[in-house]
Design a protein around this motif. Sequence first.
Motif, PDB file in Angstrom:
ATOM      1  N   GLY A   7      27.204 -34.179  -4.045  1.00 36.94           N
ATOM      2  CA  GLY A   7      27.645 -35.407  -4.676  1.00 36.94           C
ATOM      3  C   GLY A   7      28.127 -35.271  -6.105  1.00 36.94           C
ATOM      4  O   GLY A   7      27.956 -34.241  -6.749  1.00 36.94           O
ATOM      5  N   VAL A   8      28.757 -36.342  -6.592  1.00 41.01           N
ATOM      6  CA  VAL A   8      29.277 -36.357  -7.951  1.00 41.01           C
ATOM      7  C   VAL A   8      28.170 -36.458  -8.984  1.00 41.01           C
ATOM      8  O   VAL A   8      28.352 -36.045 -10.123  1.00 41.01           O
ATOM      9  N   ASN A   9      27.015 -36.969  -8.604  1.00 44.54           N
ATOM     10  CA  ASN A   9      25.872 -37.021  -9.519  1.00 44.54           C
ATOM     11  C   ASN A   9      25.084 -35.716  -9.492  1.00 44.54           C
ATOM     12  O   ASN A   9      24.052 -35.604 -10.141  1.00 44.54           O
ATOM     13  N   LEU A  31      29.983 -32.270   9.849  1.00 44.72           N
ATOM     14  CA  LEU A  31      31.088 -32.713   8.992  1.00 44.72           C
ATOM     15  C   LEU A  31      32.444 -32.406   9.618  1.00 44.72           C
ATOM     16  O   LEU A  31      33.401 -33.163   9.419  1.00 44.72           O
ATOM     17  N   ARG A  32      32.545 -31.316  10.361  1.00 51.32           N
ATOM     18  CA  ARG A  32      33.812 -31.018  11.061  1.00 51.32           C
ATOM     19  C   ARG A  32      34.163 -32.109  12.048  1.00 51.32           C
ATOM     20  O   ARG A  32      35.336 -32.367  12.310  1.00 51.32           O
ATOM     21  N   SER A  53      15.767 -37.991   0.472  1.00 48.17           N
ATOM     22  CA  SER A  53      16.816 -38.091   1.487  1.00 48.17           C
ATOM     23  C   SER A  53      18.146 -38.343   0.808  1.00 48.17           C
ATOM     24  O   SER A  53      18.199 -38.973  -0.255  1.00 48.17           O
ATOM     25  N   VAL A  54      19.222 -37.841   1.422  1.00 52.63           N
ATOM     26  CA  VAL A  54      20.581 -38.154   0.994  1.00 52.63           C
ATOM     27  C   VAL A  54      21.399 -38.472   2.237  1.00 52.63           C
ATOM     28  O   VAL A  54      21.104 -37.979   3.327  1.00 52.63           O
ATOM     29  N   TRP A  55      22.402 -39.318   2.059  1.00 52.41           N
ATOM     30  CA  TRP A  55      23.342 -39.621   3.126  1.00 52.41           C
ATOM     31  C   TRP A  55      24.475 -38.612   3.013  1.00 52.41           C
ATOM     32  O   TRP A  55      25.167 -38.551   2.004  1.00 52.41           O
ATOM     33  N   ILE A  56      24.645 -37.777   4.031  1.00 52.34           N
ATOM     34  CA  ILE A  56      25.696 -36.762   4.045  1.00 52.34           C
ATOM     35  C   ILE A  56      26.932 -37.377   4.684  1.00 52.34           C
ATOM     36  O   ILE A  56      26.873 -37.897   5.804  1.00 52.34           O
ATOM     37  N   ASP A  57      28.033 -37.314   3.959  1.00 53.13           N
ATOM     38  CA  ASP A  57      29.288 -37.909   4.417  1.00 53.13           C
ATOM     39  C   ASP A  57      30.435 -36.943   4.105  1.00 53.13           C
ATOM     40  O   ASP A  57      30.410 -36.282   3.052  1.00 53.13           O
ATOM     41  N   SER A  59      33.226 -37.346   2.886  1.00 55.72           N
ATOM     42  CA  SER A  59      33.984 -37.653   1.673  1.00 55.72           C
ATOM     43  C   SER A  59      33.247 -37.274   0.383  1.00 55.72           C
ATOM     44  O   SER A  59      33.813 -37.401  -0.704  1.00 55.72           O
ATOM     45  N   ILE A  60      32.005 -36.809   0.491  1.00 55.70           N
ATOM     46  CA  ILE A  60      31.203 -36.496  -0.688  1.00 55.70           C
ATOM     47  C   ILE A  60      31.177 -34.979  -0.893  1.00 55.70           C
ATOM     48  O   ILE A  60      30.930 -34.231   0.052  1.00 55.70           O
TER      49      ILE A  60
END
Length: 109
Positions: A7-9, A31-32, A53-57, A59-60
């Motif tokens: 992520g950006v953070n 992700l593929r 936890s993190v949401w994996i997307d 676009s991140i």
Amino acid sequence: MGKLVYGVNVVEIGFDDRTLAHLSVVIIAKLRRRESFLFSWRDDSSVGDGRSSVWIDPSIPLHFKYFGSRPPSLNRAWVAALTATANSAQGLHLVPEPSDGDGAGGDDG
């Protein structure tokens, strides 16, 4: 110890290189297919011994940083077990590494 940087953070999550290699196979496969999912882990005692936890997307931004220069061999049974958690409602989380039941050992890639 390797790191998953997300992520950006810039969330940095430390894992040993072997664990990170297995997680990366599962994460990249999801992700593929442009699939988003929850990834949860237990925090190290140095940061409170809780859970995160993190949401994996797709676009991140995501970066896998390994400490060692040689890729560890992969245990197909562990990849399958981790993939099963990633496809569950609870999302990807670490499970103990099983023995590689096919007797073939791991892959080097």
